[in-house]
Design an enzyme around this catalytic site. Structure first.
Site, PDB file in Angstrom:
ATOM      1  N   CYS A 279      24.851 -29.388  93.061  1.00 36.59           N
ATOM      2  CA  CYS A 279      25.033 -30.581  93.908  1.00 36.59           C
ATOM      3  C   CYS A 279      25.210 -31.873  93.128  1.00 36.59           C
ATOM      4  CB  CYS A 279      23.856 -30.719  94.857  1.00 36.59           C
ATOM      5  SG  CYS A 279      23.856 -29.417  96.092  1.00 36.59           S
TER       6      CYS A 279
HETATM    7  C1  UDX Z   1      26.825 -25.344  99.535  1.00 35.70           C
HETATM    8  C2  UDX Z   1      27.797 -26.235 100.254  1.00 35.70           C
HETATM    9  O1  UDX Z   1      28.675 -25.534 100.991  1.00 35.70           O
HETATM   10  C3  UDX Z   1      28.341 -27.244  99.350  1.00 35.70           C
HETATM   11  O2  UDX Z   1      29.301 -28.024  99.940  1.00 35.70           O
HETATM   12  C4  UDX Z   1      27.165 -28.058  99.015  1.00 35.70           C
HETATM   13  O3  UDX Z   1      27.484 -29.190  98.328  1.00 35.70           O
HETATM   14  C5  UDX Z   1      26.242 -27.224  98.200  1.00 35.70           C
HETATM   15  O4  UDX Z   1      25.855 -26.140  98.913  1.00 35.70           O
HETATM   16  P1  UDX Z   1      26.530 -23.225  98.227  1.00 35.70           P
HETATM   17  O5  UDX Z   1      25.920 -22.592  99.418  1.00 35.70           O
HETATM   18  O6  UDX Z   1      25.637 -23.589  97.107  1.00 35.70           O
HETATM   19  O7  UDX Z   1      27.376 -24.505  98.673  1.00 35.70           O
HETATM   20  O8  UDX Z   1      27.773 -22.430  97.697  1.00 35.70           O
HETATM   21  P2  UDX Z   1      27.906 -20.926  97.329  1.00 35.70           P
HETATM   22  O9  UDX Z   1      26.580 -20.348  96.987  1.00 35.70           O
HETATM   23  O10 UDX Z   1      29.050 -20.858  96.412  1.00 35.70           O
HETATM   24  O11 UDX Z   1      28.315 -20.270  98.733  1.00 35.70           O
HETATM   25  C6  UDX Z   1      29.521 -20.338  99.353  1.00 35.70           C
HETATM   26  C7  UDX Z   1      29.722 -18.983 100.045  1.00 35.70           C
HETATM   27  O12 UDX Z   1      30.869 -19.062 100.867  1.00 35.70           O
HETATM   28  C8  UDX Z   1      29.954 -17.847  99.073  1.00 35.70           C
HETATM   29  O13 UDX Z   1      29.076 -16.780  99.376  1.00 35.70           O
HETATM   30  C9  UDX Z   1      31.412 -17.458  99.289  1.00 35.70           C
HETATM   31  O14 UDX Z   1      31.660 -16.082  99.093  1.00 35.70           O
HETATM   32  C10 UDX Z   1      31.612 -17.880 100.732  1.00 35.70           C
HETATM   33  N1  UDX Z   1      33.005 -18.188 101.103  1.00 35.70           N
HETATM   34  C11 UDX Z   1      33.735 -19.036 100.374  1.00 35.70           C
HETATM   35  C12 UDX Z   1      33.518 -17.616 102.251  1.00 35.70           C
HETATM   36  O15 UDX Z   1      32.854 -16.840 102.921  1.00 35.70           O
HETATM   37  N2  UDX Z   1      34.796 -17.939 102.602  1.00 35.70           N
HETATM   38  C13 UDX Z   1      35.572 -18.764 101.868  1.00 35.70           C
HETATM   39  O16 UDX Z   1      36.729 -19.001 102.227  1.00 35.70           O
HETATM   40  C14 UDX Z   1      35.029 -19.330 100.718  1.00 35.70           C
HETATM   41  C1  UDX Z   2      19.428 -31.741  94.968  1.00 37.28           C
HETATM   42  C2  UDX Z   2      18.627 -32.673  95.895  1.00 37.28           C
HETATM   43  O1  UDX Z   2      17.308 -32.792  95.440  1.00 37.28           O
HETATM   44  C3  UDX Z   2      18.661 -32.165  97.305  1.00 37.28           C
HETATM   45  O2  UDX Z   2      17.994 -33.071  98.160  1.00 37.28           O
HETATM   46  C4  UDX Z   2      20.087 -32.027  97.715  1.00 37.28           C
HETATM   47  O3  UDX Z   2      20.176 -31.534  99.010  1.00 37.28           O
HETATM   48  C5  UDX Z   2      20.836 -31.121  96.765  1.00 37.28           C
HETATM   49  O4  UDX Z   2      20.717 -31.614  95.446  1.00 37.28           O
HETATM   50  P1  UDX Z   2      18.895 -29.480  93.710  1.00 37.28           P
HETATM   51  O5  UDX Z   2      20.235 -29.633  93.074  1.00 37.28           O
HETATM   52  O6  UDX Z   2      18.517 -28.154  94.268  1.00 37.28           O
HETATM   53  O7  UDX Z   2      18.743 -30.506  94.906  1.00 37.28           O
HETATM   54  O8  UDX Z   2      17.788 -29.842  92.644  1.00 37.28           O
HETATM   55  P2  UDX Z   2      16.925 -31.085  92.155  1.00 37.28           P
HETATM   56  O9  UDX Z   2      15.500 -30.690  92.191  1.00 37.28           O
HETATM   57  O10 UDX Z   2      17.287 -32.332  92.835  1.00 37.28           O
HETATM   58  O11 UDX Z   2      17.321 -31.152  90.620  1.00 37.28           O
HETATM   59  C6  UDX Z   2      18.628 -31.471  90.211  1.00 37.28           C
HETATM   60  C7  UDX Z   2      18.683 -31.551  88.719  1.00 37.28           C
HETATM   61  O12 UDX Z   2      18.083 -32.735  88.270  1.00 37.28           O
HETATM   62  C8  UDX Z   2      18.016 -30.422  87.928  1.00 37.28           C
HETATM   63  O13 UDX Z   2      18.875 -30.031  86.871  1.00 37.28           O
HETATM   64  C9  UDX Z   2      16.776 -31.056  87.380  1.00 37.28           C
HETATM   65  O14 UDX Z   2      16.340 -30.456  86.198  1.00 37.28           O
HETATM   66  C10 UDX Z   2      17.271 -32.460  87.155  1.00 37.28           C
HETATM   67  N1  UDX Z   2      16.227 -33.460  87.072  1.00 37.28           N
HETATM   68  C11 UDX Z   2      15.423 -33.735  88.111  1.00 37.28           C
HETATM   69  C12 UDX Z   2      16.117 -34.196  85.915  1.00 37.28           C
HETATM   70  O15 UDX Z   2      16.866 -33.988  84.960  1.00 37.28           O
HETATM   71  N2  UDX Z   2      15.180 -35.158  85.834  1.00 37.28           N
HETATM   72  C13 UDX Z   2      14.355 -35.448  86.826  1.00 37.28           C
HETATM   73  O16 UDX Z   2      13.532 -36.377  86.683  1.00 37.28           O
HETATM   74  C14 UDX Z   2      14.472 -34.701  88.027  1.00 37.28           C
END
Ligand code: UDX
Ligand code: UDX
Length: 444
Positions: A279
């Site tokens: 993200c």
């Molecule tokens: C999600 C959100 O969709 C993304 O926009 C957000 O910012 C982060 O979280 P995430 O669930 O982490 O993404 O992505 P991923 O684990 O890659 O899952 C996407 C899934 O959609 C995969 O399992 C993939 O196979 C599926 N997919 C993708 C479909 O079923 N149809 C498609 O056309 C493309």
């Molecule tokens: C993030 C947001 O927290 C969540 O609210 C949103 O919906 C998706 O993106 P996530 O990516 O799962 O979630 O993880 P997060 O715990 O936010 O950590 C993101 C990254 O930041 C990690 O690589 C973590 O190690 C890093 N991080 C976090 C730092 O480098 N320093 C910090 O102080 C905190």
């Protein structure tokens, strides 16, 4: 409610499993047959705390998976789009969103009765109304606002605690093209009492997600920049500096009983070797690119990215203070996931760190409590992947702690008896520096 979810990745599957647990009838759709099979056998295809239990409890009665998008849409009242939205180097890649919208629209052509389509994937402001809506209308031959509704409901799930985040949200953001779309979306969240709901339009909902993640990324890069300054100036430690900053009433208000409430944001105000994940990096880059396209240069967020892209070098720099040439030096990299409690390696700082080490011909061993297999696919035989913390560090001359796994807190005890003592570089500042002979840390 009968709900279909397109995309059974981290977000789609967690959402599906949680909604099933809240007694909705859920079908998750994915193009990946392995994922579909696993889910239908109640096996979690990803590592996420609590997910196996939810699948066990709800598959097949309230939750099942399929590849048949059309049938899933036809047999439900509401479809959530949760496919990935990667950054393609230039801008957000909306091709999966377009494809999903196209197929949902085709299915809607055959459906009588109202249907609601909800975008949950993170998409740049304007996508739901200007990309998804026209595709749905064209493919279905129907009118948005009349025959079907469209909403935008961003996720705020933190990997590792995603189930907890879903079940106990801090806020529920519901964007919609009209009141009916929003009313239908509210049905998803019956039973989520006392959670603030922000009812708005789709574009604002999309922007709330980006603003939230951009703020977190900014806090991290801010802390990292200050940490690097502390190191450059010497004679101070960013941990002490930030401890002083955290004690402000803005961040941890002092209560009348003398206790402090520590705001969770302080956990983003700690220096480290950089942020990763699916993200923060992609969202900030997508927003900057989107802003620039619209003529709004985003200097601050641009720097946030640049600082982060360089931050992993701090680890290598510290290593080279002790080993000016890395050729033949035995280095253990601890932690491959982008953060603890997940098997996700996307954009993990471990990747550029290992690449740099290999390029400089270090001998690299790596260990992660869960992510080894994914990493093996990426690096192959160039890196020795170890089955335990002990084996990863047994003959290491230097140890690089990259991910904050709890298990690594055992390091002082393991290293204490080692002769000669290896260099420990703490990329997360989680260890007590006084416990090591040779200790380096970000911001020290
Ligand atoms: C999600 C959100 O969709 C993304 O926009 C957000 O910012 C982060 O979280 P995430 O669930 O982490 O993404 O992505 P991923 O684990 O890659 O899952 C996407 C899934 O959609 C995969 O399992 C993939 O196979 C599926 N997919 C993708 C479909 O079923 N149809 C498609 O056309 C493309
Ligand atoms: C993030 C947001 O927290 C969540 O609210 C949103 O919906 C998706 O993106 P996530 O990516 O799962 O979630 O993880 P997060 O715990 O936010 O950590 C993101 C990254 O930041 C990690 O690589 C973590 O190690 C890093 N991080 C976090 C730092 O480098 N320093 C910090 O102080 C905190």
């Amino acid at each position: 409610m009968k709900i279909s979810i397109i995309g059974a990745g981290y977000v789609g599957l967690v959402t599906g499993a949680c909604l099933a647990d809240k007694n909705h009838q859920v079908i998750v759709v994915d193009i990946d047959p392995d994922k579909v099979d696993k889910i239908n056998q109640a096996i979690a295809p990803i590592y996420e705390v609590g997910l196996p239990e939810l699948l066990e409890r709800n598959v097949p009665d309230l939750l099942h998976a399929t590849r048949d998008l059309r049938q899933a849409v036809l047999s439900t009242d509401l479809t959530i789009i949760a496919v990935g939205t990667p950054f393609n180097g230039q801008e957000i890649n909306l091709s999966y969103i377009r494809e999903a919208s196209q197929q949902i629209g085709s299915a809607l052509r055959e459906k009588s009765g109202y249907h609601l389509v909800v975008v949950k994937s993170t998409v740049v402001p304007g996508t739901t109304d200007q990309v998804v809506l026209p595709i749905l209308e064209a493919a279905s031959g129907k009118r948005a606002g009349m025959d079907f509704g469209i909403g935008m409901n961003p996720e705020f799930l933190t990997e590792g605690v995603a189930i907890q985040d879903f079940m106990h949200p801090d806020r529920i953001v519901l964007g919609g093209i009209d009141t009916k779309s929003i009313q239908w979306m509210k049905e998803i969240y019956t039973g989520f009492d006392n959670v603030p709901q922000i009812l708005t339009n789709n574009k604002t909902a999309e922007m709330i997600k980006y603003a939230s993640n951009a703020l977190l990324a900014t806090m991290i890069s801010f802390s990292n920049e200050l940490g690097n300054l502390c190191s450059a100036l010497g004679g101070m430690d960013i941990v002490d500096v930030m401890d002083g900053v955290h004690k402000s009433n803005y961040l941890s208000p002092l209560q009348l009983d003398g206790k402090r409430i520590e705001a969770a944001i302080t956990s983003f105000l700690e220096a480290g070797c950089g942020f990763g994940g699916s993200c923060l990096p992609k969202d900030v880059k997508a927003l900057v690119a989107h802003g620039e396209k619209a003529g709004a240069r985003m200097a601050l967020l641009n720097s946030v990215i640049q600082i982060n892209e360089r931050q992993h070098q701090q680890m290598i720099y510290r290593l080279k203070k002790h080993f000016p040439t890395l050729e033949g030096i035995r280095v253990a990299v601890l932690g491959l996931a982008f953060k603890p409690d997940t098997d996700d390696m996307r954009e993990s700082p471990a990747i550029p760190i290992i690449n740099d080490l290999l390029q400089q011909k270090a001998i690299v061993k790596a260990y992660d409590p869960v992510t080894n297999r994914e990493a093996e696919k990426r690096f192959g035989r160039a890196v020795t992947f170890c089955g335990s913390l002990e084996s990863a560090i047994e003959d290491a001359q230097a140890i690089l702690l990259v991910t904050r796994w709890k298990e690594f807190l055992r390091l002082p005890e393991i290293i204490r008896s080692r002769q000669p003592s290896p260099l420990l570089i703490d990329g997360r500042r989680v260890l007590d520096k006084t416990q090591f002979h040779f200790y380096e840390g970000i911001g020290l």
